[in-house]
Design an enzyme around this catalytic site. Structure first.
Site, PDB file in Angstrom:
ATOM      1  N   TRP A  31      33.444 -79.120  47.299  1.00  0.00           N
ATOM      2  CA  TRP A  31      32.900 -79.619  46.026  1.00  0.00           C
ATOM      3  C   TRP A  31      33.891 -80.562  45.332  1.00  0.00           C
ATOM      4  O   TRP A  31      33.661 -80.991  44.202  1.00  0.00           O
ATOM      5  CB  TRP A  31      32.526 -78.463  45.100  1.00  0.00           C
ATOM      6  CG  TRP A  31      33.564 -77.392  45.016  1.00  0.00           C
ATOM      7  CD1 TRP A  31      34.607 -77.340  44.128  1.00  0.00           C
ATOM      8  CD2 TRP A  31      33.647 -76.206  45.813  1.00  0.00           C
ATOM      9  NE1 TRP A  31      35.343 -76.205  44.355  1.00  0.00           N
ATOM     10  CE2 TRP A  31      34.781 -75.491  45.374  1.00  0.00           C
ATOM     11  CE3 TRP A  31      32.879 -75.696  46.866  1.00  0.00           C
ATOM     12  CZ2 TRP A  31      35.163 -74.273  45.960  1.00  0.00           C
ATOM     13  CZ3 TRP A  31      33.257 -74.495  47.432  1.00  0.00           C
ATOM     14  CH2 TRP A  31      34.382 -73.793  46.977  1.00  0.00           C
ATOM     15  N   GLU A  44      30.216 -74.204  40.651  1.00  0.00           N
ATOM     16  CA  GLU A  44      30.686 -73.360  39.559  1.00  0.00           C
ATOM     17  C   GLU A  44      29.864 -72.080  39.420  1.00  0.00           C
ATOM     18  O   GLU A  44      30.405 -71.014  39.128  1.00  0.00           O
ATOM     19  CB  GLU A  44      30.681 -74.138  38.234  1.00  0.00           C
ATOM     20  CG  GLU A  44      31.720 -75.241  38.161  1.00  0.00           C
ATOM     21  CD  GLU A  44      33.146 -74.728  38.342  1.00  0.00           C
ATOM     22  OE1 GLU A  44      33.387 -73.524  38.116  1.00  0.00           O
ATOM     23  OE2 GLU A  44      34.016 -75.536  38.710  1.00  0.00           O
ATOM     24  N   TYR A 127      32.251 -70.829  30.004  1.00  0.00           N
ATOM     25  CA  TYR A 127      33.118 -71.322  31.080  1.00  0.00           C
ATOM     26  C   TYR A 127      32.461 -72.452  31.866  1.00  0.00           C
ATOM     27  O   TYR A 127      33.039 -73.542  32.038  1.00  0.00           O
ATOM     28  CB  TYR A 127      33.528 -70.207  32.060  1.00  0.00           C
ATOM     29  CG  TYR A 127      34.064 -70.828  33.314  1.00  0.00           C
ATOM     30  CD1 TYR A 127      35.326 -71.398  33.330  1.00  0.00           C
ATOM     31  CD2 TYR A 127      33.252 -70.981  34.444  1.00  0.00           C
ATOM     32  CE1 TYR A 127      35.801 -72.066  34.445  1.00  0.00           C
ATOM     33  CE2 TYR A 127      33.723 -71.652  35.563  1.00  0.00           C
ATOM     34  CZ  TYR A 127      34.988 -72.188  35.552  1.00  0.00           C
ATOM     35  OH  TYR A 127      35.439 -72.869  36.650  1.00  0.00           O
ATOM     36  N   ASP A 145      38.441 -69.217  32.449  1.00  0.00           N
ATOM     37  CA  ASP A 145      38.037 -68.155  33.367  1.00  0.00           C
ATOM     38  C   ASP A 145      39.183 -67.153  33.490  1.00  0.00           C
ATOM     39  O   ASP A 145      40.144 -67.192  32.731  1.00  0.00           O
ATOM     40  CB  ASP A 145      37.662 -68.748  34.725  1.00  0.00           C
ATOM     41  CG  ASP A 145      38.884 -69.285  35.451  1.00  0.00           C
ATOM     42  OD1 ASP A 145      39.895 -69.567  34.792  1.00  0.00           O
ATOM     43  OD2 ASP A 145      38.832 -69.396  36.694  1.00  0.00           O
ATOM     44  N   CYS A 206      56.659 -67.033  41.181  1.00  0.00           N
ATOM     45  CA  CYS A 206      57.289 -67.777  40.080  1.00  0.00           C
ATOM     46  C   CYS A 206      58.343 -68.769  40.578  1.00  0.00           C
ATOM     47  O   CYS A 206      58.584 -69.802  39.948  1.00  0.00           O
ATOM     48  CB  CYS A 206      57.903 -66.803  39.082  1.00  0.00           C
ATOM     49  SG  CYS A 206      56.694 -65.698  38.312  1.00  0.00           S
TER      50      CYS A 206
END
Length: 358
Positions: A31, A44, A127, A145, A206
DNA sequence: AAACCGGGGAT
DNA sequence: ATCCCAGGTTT
């Protein structure tokens, strides 16, 4: 809204670091090949509460079957549900087709590019509205979201319970503060991509994060404790006897479920709510409900199927009925090889392995 | 605000 | 077993 960010948070640098990382690392998803609002919309809806890897094959199949707004609007609902079979949350498919028909009828087949008209379409909530507006139309609207709430809860050390509906509005306010007005499409997708690839629920990477230097949770070493989310209630269990009813012509009785509620408009093998009536009243209950006399046969097996809010415990039995036709509108007599033409929930697909055993 | 609405994969 | 996933609708 103002003063919700730390004074030393440089918005422009943050946007640049995030979007540069996204452009270099984004996945090649079907998409993302163009910005066709219809395809963005379909993706979506499919991606609601559903992982990317699960959606990809469904998206290809669905777009192949229904390439345009007009094609989906003209399609038979059962064909749409068949294309959705196994994906879950089937009201998404029904609402999507209803909304697409509204777009054809009221907007000349053009997906609206404004919050009011878009948000009034069935199945498009806060959303999805923001996602279509930003991704397809490049408008600086928040699309909050689960990924966005996780990423932002860590970036800005937000401890509000993300299970509460009002918390989403808080995150939307943060997004409006920091979204890139030059490329809102990339910005929103970058936050979600970061949440999916780096800023994961458990063991976030991280050390690879492009915006680590902006993250308050990382600087405090508490990223694993965020976001805060209240625990869900446990599902209640519902016992059923599910029946593989064979006729003298070697057909099986299947039933179309109600048009509202759980698994709406899908097909199943008839089920008896044995928790309410007890095993000794199965035949009488079935006769009262459908006007059909059963001859109960062997126990074929059992299966447990877990939904988000309840659990089916199915005892599967073979049965026979002396039928050549059925009166009840819900029921149909179908040869074994034709059952696959009907949309079935996964729980009843699992039962089909027992069709051969007697 | 809370409940309802699927199914699968990761841990 | 538990969590959560590019959430929305209904009550």
């Amino acid at each position: 809204m103002k003063n919700i960010l730390l004074q030393n948070f440089n918005i422009s640098d943050f946007q640049k670091d995030l979007i540069n990382w996204y452009q270099a690392n984004k996945r090649d998803l079907p998409w993302r090949k163009d910005q066709d609002p219809y395809k963005v919309w379909v993706s979506e809806i499919m991606l609601q509460q559903t992982k990317v890897d699960t959606v990809i094959p469904y998206f290809h199949c669905f777009i192949s079957n229904f390439p345009t707004v007009e094609a989906l609007a003209a399609a038979d609902q059962q064909d749409v549900l068949k294309s959705w079979e196994g994906l879950g949350y089937y009201s998404r498919a029904r609402n999507l087709q209803n909304a697409v028909r509204e777009v054809v009828a009221s907007y000349d087949g053009v997906v609206p590019d404004n919050p009011k008209e878009l948000g009034d379409l069935k199945g498009i909530g806060p959303y999805t509205k923001g996602a279509i507006l930003s991704i397809a139309y490049n408008k600086p609207e928040p699309a909050v979201d689960g990924n966005v709430m996780r990423v932002f809860s860590r970036l800005f050390y937000i401890e509000d319970d993300i299970a509460q509906p009002k918390t989403r509005k808080l995150f939307e306010a943060y997004v409006r503060e920091v979204i890139d007005h030059d490329d809102p499409s990339s910005f929103n997708q970058a936050v979600m991509e970061l949440g999916a690839i780096i800023c994961t629920p458990k063991s976030p990477a991280c050390m690879l994060c492009p915006v680590q230097e902006y993250c308050q949770a990382f600087s405090e070493g508490v990223q694993e404790n965020l976001p805060v989310k209240k625990k869900a209630k446990k599902q209640r269990k519902i016992p059923y006897v599910a029946l593989l009813i064979r006729t003298p012509e070697d057909k099986y009785v299947i039933e179309k479920r109600s048009s509202d509620g759980l698994l709406a408009d899908l097909w199943q093998f008839p089920m008896v709510p044995v928790g309410e009536i007890g095993y000794s009243h199965i035949e009488s209950w079935f006769y009262q409900e459908y006007g059909i006399s059963l001859n109960m046969k062997d126990h074929a097996g059992k299966l447990k199927h877990v939904f988000s809010h309840l659990i089916w415990e199915l005892e599967i039995y073979h049965a026979e009925a002396e039928l050549t036709t059925v009166e009840d509108e819900r029921l149909r007599l179908v040869a074994k090889e034709d059952i696959a033409n009907y949309p079935f929930p996964v729980s009843h697909q699992k039962m089909m392995v027992h069709l051969n055993t007697v």
